[in-house]
Write an enzyme that holds these catalytic residues in place. Sequence first.
Site, mmCIF file in Angstrom:
data_model
loop_
_atom_site.group_PDB
_atom_site.id
_atom_site.type_symbol
_atom_site.label_atom_id
_atom_site.label_comp_id
_atom_site.label_asym_id
_atom_site.label_seq_id
_atom_site.Cartn_x
_atom_site.Cartn_y
_atom_site.Cartn_z
ATOM 1 C CG HIS A 1 -2.348 0.344 0.917
ATOM 2 N ND1 HIS A 1 -2.898 0.337 -0.348
ATOM 3 C CD2 HIS A 1 -3.360 0.718 1.750
ATOM 4 C CE1 HIS A 1 -4.166 0.683 -0.276
ATOM 5 N NE2 HIS A 1 -4.472 0.926 0.975
ATOM 6 C CG ASN B 1 -9.140 4.205 3.803
ATOM 7 O OD1 ASN B 1 -8.418 3.799 2.894
ATOM 8 N ND2 ASN B 1 -9.826 3.386 4.569
ATOM 9 C CG ASP C 1 -1.502 0.535 -3.395
ATOM 10 O OD1 ASP C 1 -2.326 -0.359 -3.135
ATOM 11 O OD2 ASP C 1 -1.611 1.696 -2.942
ATOM 12 C CG ASN D 1 -11.081 2.521 0.252
ATOM 13 O OD1 ASN D 1 -12.055 2.572 -0.496
ATOM 14 N ND2 ASN D 1 -10.917 1.557 1.127
#
Length: 188
Positions: A19, A66, A91, A112
């Site tokens: 991530h 997020n 990513d 997100n």
Amino acid sequence: MYLIVGLGNPGREYEHTRHNAGFDAIDVLAGKLGADVKEKKHKGLCGKGMIAGEKVILLKPQTFMNLSGESVRAAADFYKIDAEHMIVLYDDIDLDVGKLRVRAKGSAGGHNGIKNIIAHMGTQEFPRVRIGVGAKPDRMDLADYVLGRFSQVERPVMEDAFEEAAEAAIAVVEDGIDAAMNRFNRKK
């Protein structure tokens, strides 16, 4: 002026996870530009550099993935940068490990961080460099997968991908999004 954003999560426990591919790519880009991305501003870590005579702001949001849009919007507003002069590196589980995809615009595709940026910027029309981290294995939780680290086999492939993502961001600034897409989306 351009705003180049690498997405990831702050904190040592998230360093070099799938991530955080955007953070890793920004670090490579900062190295190429001789920039430090350490100044705490706009809910993120910022640095400044030049690409082909164009001032660029490098940003690593520290809001957690997020909520990335909060940091991106704050920086874009402060520097008065329009979405088309914003490049986001992040990513992508829909691309094979190390594969890149440069796009001029697009939906969040389930990411997100991108979803939040679109919500805060009010548009999905901004360039992005998607960095492939591979598909999640069957029966594995998505969060566990993206917050996991690359294998010893994957890591050198990803190091090359971060280099290439940095080069792609430079190409967007130097040559424009269409030329960058032609150059980097063609590669095997």
